[in-house]
Design a protein around this motif. Structure first.
Motif, PDB file in Angstrom:
ATOM      1  N   GLY A  16     -29.720   4.622  -8.985  1.00  0.00           N
ATOM      2  CA  GLY A  16     -29.672   5.178  -7.634  1.00  0.00           C
ATOM      3  C   GLY A  16     -31.035   5.524  -7.075  1.00  0.00           C
ATOM      4  N   ILE A  17     -31.075   6.641  -6.377  1.00  0.00           N
ATOM      5  CA  ILE A  17     -32.317   7.045  -5.713  1.00  0.00           C
ATOM      6  C   ILE A  17     -33.405   7.389  -6.734  1.00  0.00           C
ATOM      7  CG2 ILE A  17     -31.552   9.439  -5.409  1.00  0.00           C
ATOM      8  CD1 ILE A  17     -33.056   9.493  -2.779  1.00  0.00           C
ATOM      9  N   GLY A  18     -33.021   7.912  -7.907  1.00  0.00           N
ATOM     10  CA  GLY A  18     -34.003   8.222  -8.948  1.00  0.00           C
ATOM     11  C   GLY A  18     -34.746   6.978  -9.406  1.00  0.00           C
ATOM     12  N   TYR A  19     -34.004   5.899  -9.583  1.00  0.00           N
ATOM     13  CA  TYR A  19     -34.599   4.614  -9.978  1.00  0.00           C
ATOM     14  C   TYR A  19     -35.575   4.136  -8.911  1.00  0.00           C
ATOM     15  CZ  TYR A  19     -34.676  -0.272 -11.604  1.00  0.00           C
ATOM     16  OH  TYR A  19     -35.061  -1.510 -12.067  1.00  0.00           O
ATOM     17  N   GLU A  20     -35.208   4.322  -7.640  1.00  0.00           N
ATOM     18  CA  GLU A  20     -36.094   3.937  -6.539  1.00  0.00           C
ATOM     19  C   GLU A  20     -37.365   4.783  -6.521  1.00  0.00           C
ATOM     20  OE1 GLU A  20     -36.628   1.654  -4.209  1.00  0.00           O
ATOM     21  OE2 GLU A  20     -34.981   0.507  -5.049  1.00  0.00           O
ATOM     22  N   PHE A  21     -37.230   6.082  -6.815  1.00  0.00           N
ATOM     23  CA  PHE A  21     -38.424   6.930  -6.901  1.00  0.00           C
ATOM     24  C   PHE A  21     -39.393   6.370  -7.931  1.00  0.00           C
ATOM     25  CE2 PHE A  21     -35.805  10.836  -5.560  1.00  0.00           C
ATOM     26  CZ  PHE A  21     -36.323  10.833  -4.281  1.00  0.00           C
ATOM     27  N   GLY A 189     -30.303  12.369   2.697  1.00  0.00           N
ATOM     28  CA  GLY A 189     -29.268  11.787   3.546  1.00  0.00           C
ATOM     29  C   GLY A 189     -28.133  11.236   2.693  1.00  0.00           C
ATOM     30  N   TRP A 190     -27.183  10.604   3.353  1.00  0.00           N
ATOM     31  CA  TRP A 190     -26.022  10.046   2.659  1.00  0.00           C
ATOM     32  C   TRP A 190     -26.391   8.662   2.142  1.00  0.00           C
ATOM     33  CZ3 TRP A 190     -20.815   8.388   5.332  1.00  0.00           C
ATOM     34  CH2 TRP A 190     -19.857   8.127   4.336  1.00  0.00           C
ATOM     35  N   VAL A 191     -26.524   8.585   0.821  1.00  0.00           N
ATOM     36  CA  VAL A 191     -27.095   7.383   0.193  1.00  0.00           C
ATOM     37  C   VAL A 191     -26.026   6.618  -0.569  1.00  0.00           C
ATOM     38  CG1 VAL A 191     -28.866   6.543  -1.405  1.00  0.00           C
ATOM     39  CG2 VAL A 191     -29.298   8.583  -0.028  1.00  0.00           C
ATOM     40  N   SER A 192     -26.026   5.296  -0.427  1.00  0.00           N
ATOM     41  CA  SER A 192     -25.094   4.451  -1.177  1.00  0.00           C
ATOM     42  C   SER A 192     -25.520   4.410  -2.641  1.00  0.00           C
ATOM     43  CB  SER A 192     -25.055   3.038  -0.587  1.00  0.00           C
ATOM     44  OG  SER A 192     -26.359   2.503  -0.536  1.00  0.00           O
ATOM     45  N   SER A 193     -24.787   5.174  -3.461  1.00  0.00           N
ATOM     46  CA  SER A 193     -25.096   5.297  -4.889  1.00  0.00           C
ATOM     47  C   SER A 193     -23.807   5.678  -5.588  1.00  0.00           C
ATOM     48  CB  SER A 193     -26.146   6.398  -5.103  1.00  0.00           C
ATOM     49  OG  SER A 193     -25.614   7.657  -4.692  1.00  0.00           O
ATOM     50  N   ASP A 194     -23.884   5.906  -6.920  1.00  0.00           N
ATOM     51  CA  ASP A 194     -22.691   6.356  -7.641  1.00  0.00           C
ATOM     52  C   ASP A 194     -22.163   7.654  -7.041  1.00  0.00           C
ATOM     53  OD1 ASP A 194     -23.153   4.215  -9.216  1.00  0.00           O
ATOM     54  OD2 ASP A 194     -23.592   5.312 -11.050  1.00  0.00           O
ATOM     55  N   SER A 199     -19.837   3.315   0.977  1.00  0.00           N
ATOM     56  CA  SER A 199     -19.824   3.280   2.453  1.00  0.00           C
ATOM     57  C   SER A 199     -20.964   4.075   3.079  1.00  0.00           C
ATOM     58  CB  SER A 199     -18.486   3.793   2.981  1.00  0.00           C
ATOM     59  OG  SER A 199     -18.242   5.094   2.507  1.00  0.00           O
ATOM     60  N   ALA A 200     -21.800   4.698   2.250  1.00  0.00           N
ATOM     61  CA  ALA A 200     -22.911   5.492   2.791  1.00  0.00           C
ATOM     62  C   ALA A 200     -23.890   4.597   3.553  1.00  0.00           C
ATOM     63  CB  ALA A 200     -23.631   6.212   1.657  1.00  0.00           C
ATOM     64  N   PRO A 201     -24.472   5.114   4.647  1.00  0.00           N
ATOM     65  CA  PRO A 201     -25.292   4.262   5.512  1.00  0.00           C
ATOM     66  C   PRO A 201     -26.708   3.989   5.020  1.00  0.00           C
ATOM     67  CG  PRO A 201     -25.146   6.478   6.423  1.00  0.00           C
ATOM     68  CD  PRO A 201     -24.257   6.445   5.225  1.00  0.00           C
ATOM     69  N   ARG A 202     -27.221   4.789   4.075  1.00  0.00           N
ATOM     70  CA  ARG A 202     -28.626   4.619   3.673  1.00  0.00           C
ATOM     71  C   ARG A 202     -28.730   4.010   2.288  1.00  0.00           C
ATOM     72  NH1 ARG A 202     -32.205   9.790   5.039  1.00  0.00           N
ATOM     73  NH2 ARG A 202     -33.564   8.188   5.852  1.00  0.00           N
ATOM     74  N   THR A 203     -29.715   3.168   2.111  1.00  0.00           N
ATOM     75  CA  THR A 203     -29.957   2.606   0.780  1.00  0.00           C
ATOM     76  C   THR A 203     -30.847   3.566  -0.016  1.00  0.00           C
ATOM     77  OG1 THR A 203     -31.983   1.468   1.419  1.00  0.00           O
ATOM     78  CG2 THR A 203     -29.907   0.275   1.738  1.00  0.00           C
ATOM     79  N   PRO A 204     -30.778   3.504  -1.345  1.00  0.00           N
ATOM     80  CA  PRO A 204     -31.698   4.310  -2.149  1.00  0.00           C
ATOM     81  C   PRO A 204     -33.165   4.073  -1.795  1.00  0.00           C
ATOM     82  CG  PRO A 204     -29.963   3.440  -3.538  1.00  0.00           C
ATOM     83  CD  PRO A 204     -29.783   2.806  -2.189  1.00  0.00           C
ATOM     84  N   LYS A 205     -33.498   2.808  -1.455  1.00  0.00           N
ATOM     85  CA  LYS A 205     -34.885   2.487  -1.094  1.00  0.00           C
ATOM     86  C   LYS A 205     -35.321   3.258   0.152  1.00  0.00           C
ATOM     87  CE  LYS A 205     -37.917  -1.558  -0.530  1.00  0.00           C
ATOM     88  NZ  LYS A 205     -38.483  -1.502   0.809  1.00  0.00           N
ATOM     89  N   GLN A 206     -34.464   3.267   1.191  1.00  0.00           N
ATOM     90  CA  GLN A 206     -34.781   4.009   2.420  1.00  0.00           C
ATOM     91  C   GLN A 206     -34.953   5.498   2.125  1.00  0.00           C
ATOM     92  OE1 GLN A 206     -31.246   2.746   4.530  1.00  0.00           O
ATOM     93  NE2 GLN A 206     -32.437   1.604   6.037  1.00  0.00           N
ATOM     94  N   ALA A 207     -34.050   6.025   1.307  1.00  0.00           N
ATOM     95  CA  ALA A 207     -34.106   7.453   0.998  1.00  0.00           C
ATOM     96  C   ALA A 207     -35.379   7.796   0.231  1.00  0.00           C
ATOM     97  CB  ALA A 207     -32.877   7.862   0.194  1.00  0.00           C
ATOM     98  N   ALA A 208     -35.717   6.975  -0.759  1.00  0.00           N
ATOM     99  CA  ALA A 208     -36.913   7.241  -1.567  1.00  0.00           C
ATOM    100  C   ALA A 208     -38.170   7.187  -0.708  1.00  0.00           C
ATOM    101  CB  ALA A 208     -37.008   6.239  -2.720  1.00  0.00           C
TER     102      ALA A 208
END
Length: 235
Positions: A16-21, A189-194, A199-208
């Protein structure tokens, strides 16, 4: 090892977002330590990242276990001698749509143990590595659900309280710490992850990308703040 390169640690960095970080910090030239409590998942993530020629290593760490956190800190200290950036990303979301006083108390207890006490123990254990060099950047991944105004709406009580407490911890540690160590909370934000679901609108990449500016802010940068997309939020 060159002392010029900065060392960053990301909790829950295997997905998820951690991997993107981890990926974005690696691309920015950081030496990155990815932690997760699942060693198999952590090693697998690091193997994939190394294929992109990023300087990433895995350290097993269970943020619910202060002994495990201490062992991880000793490893980082022995291998790198310092820590420049700490991202408290690991967290859980166990709520179903129940009233707080009617849910199984273990849901609240486990959520607070991970999302609040986990971050607390990671900060208190790794902070001395930052204090000894008089420099550090700490990012606590929070949520707009942790804003005080959210407490007047029903639902998601365990998660909301855990992030409210994480936000309070951010402010308090910032007030008590060397001003050269910047500590801030962020809402990805609402991130598409586990956790966020498909259905979340943001990708982990955008969030990171929206968060990582806080990893490199200069001495005039904010501390003790709450941000989303670079804009300050109300507590």
């Amino acid at each position: 090892m060159s002392n010029e390169r900065k060392i960053a640690l990301v909790t829950g960095g295997n997905r998820g977002i951690g991997y993107e970080f981890v990926k974005q910090l690696g691309k920015a030239g950081f030496i990155v330590i990815l932690t997760s409590r699942n060693a198999e998942a952590g090693h697998k993530a690091v193997k994939a990242l190394k294929e992109s020629n990023l300087t990433v290593s895995f350290v097993e760490m269970d943020i619910e276990n202060p002994v495990s956190i201490g062992q991880a800190m000793n490893l980082v200290r022995d291998q790198h001698g310092k820590l420049d950036v700490l991202i408290n990303n690991a967290g859980i979301y166990l709520d179903e749509n129940e009233e707080l006083v009617k849910m199984d108390p273990s849901i609240l207890e486990k959520t607070l143990k991970t999302n609040f006490l986990g971050a607390y123990h990671v900060i208190r254990t790794f902070l001395p590595l930052m204090e000894q060099q008089g420099y550090g950047r700490i990012i606590n991944v929070s949520s707009e659900y942790g804003a005080m105004s959210e407490m007047s709406s029903p639902g998601v009580g365990a998660y909301k309280l855990s992030k409210l407490m994480l936000n309070g911890l951010t402010q308090l540690v910032a007030a008590e710490t060397n001003p050269n160590i910047k500590i801030n909370a962020v809402d990805p934000g609402w991130v598409s992850s586990d956790m966020g679901g498909p259905s979340a609108p943001r990708t982990p990449k955008q969030a990171a990308e929206s968060i990582l500016w806080l990893a490199t802010i200069g001495p005039e940068g904010p501390s003790g703040g709450f941000f989303k997309d670079g804009k300050q939020l109300n507590w």
